[in-house]
Design a protein around this motif. Sequence first.
Motif, PDB file in Angstrom:
ATOM      1  N   UNK A 102       0.807  -1.221   0.000  1.00 26.28           N
ATOM      2  CA  UNK A 102       0.000   0.000   0.000  1.00 26.28           C
ATOM      3  C   UNK A 102       0.842   1.274   0.000  1.00 26.28           C
ATOM      4  N   UNK A 103       2.047   1.207   0.531  1.00 32.37           N
ATOM      5  CA  UNK A 103       2.909   2.394   0.618  1.00 32.37           C
ATOM      6  C   UNK A 103       3.828   2.541  -0.594  1.00 32.37           C
ATOM      7  N   UNK A 104       3.760   1.605  -1.537  1.00 30.53           N
ATOM      8  CA  UNK A 104       4.589   1.706  -2.738  1.00 30.53           C
ATOM      9  C   UNK A 104       5.959   1.070  -2.573  1.00 30.53           C
ATOM     10  N   UNK A 105       6.839   1.393  -3.510  1.00 27.84           N
ATOM     11  CA  UNK A 105       8.186   0.827  -3.544  1.00 27.84           C
ATOM     12  C   UNK A 105       9.208   1.808  -2.989  1.00 27.84           C
ATOM     13  N   UNK A 106      10.254   1.259  -2.395  1.00 27.01           N
ATOM     14  CA  UNK A 106      11.392   2.062  -1.956  1.00 27.01           C
ATOM     15  C   UNK A 106      12.181   2.514  -3.187  1.00 27.01           C
TER      16      UNK A 106
END
Length: 152
Positions: A102-106
Motif C-alpha cells: 500500500x505504501x509503494x516501492x522504496x
Amino acid sequence: MKLTIAAIGRAGRGPGRDLYDHYADRIRWPLVLREVEEKRKLPTVDLIRREGELLLAAAPPGAMLVALDRRGKDMDSKAFARQLGRWRDESVSDVAFLIGGAEGHAEALLQKAALVLSFGAMTWPHQLARAMLAEQIYRSQQLLAGHPYHRA
C-alpha cells in the motif's frame, strides 16, 4: 522467457483472483505468481524497505525487473507488447513484475528495475493490479502473435 509476478499480500478467493486466473491461464509463457508479506508491524519506512527485500527475493536471480509504481512510465498496450517482444527476442530468460504494498516501492528497488511501469495515477487494489497485469501480458502475447484480440 519465464514470467514471475511477485506481489505483496495474499489474494484470497474472489472476483479479483478469478479475473487474474482467467488471463493467467491463457498466457503461454511460463508464469508464476509469488505472494509475499511482512507480518510484523513496522514503521512505514522500514516496511517499504522490507517489502522491497521480499519482492527482490521472490524474483528469479538475474531476472529483468519491472516495478509497478504510480510514478512509473505510462505505456499503451502496443508499447508494452513491443517491450516484452524485445526482451523475448534478446533471449531474456526471466522477467519479474514487482507489485508493492500500500505504501509503494522504496527508491532503492525502483533503481534496480529495468522498467518502472504505471497503470496510471489512480491507486488500484492489489488484486485488481494483478488481474490488469495478467490481462496486459495476455494482450501482449496476442499482439505479438498477430491475433486480432487487440483493437486499436
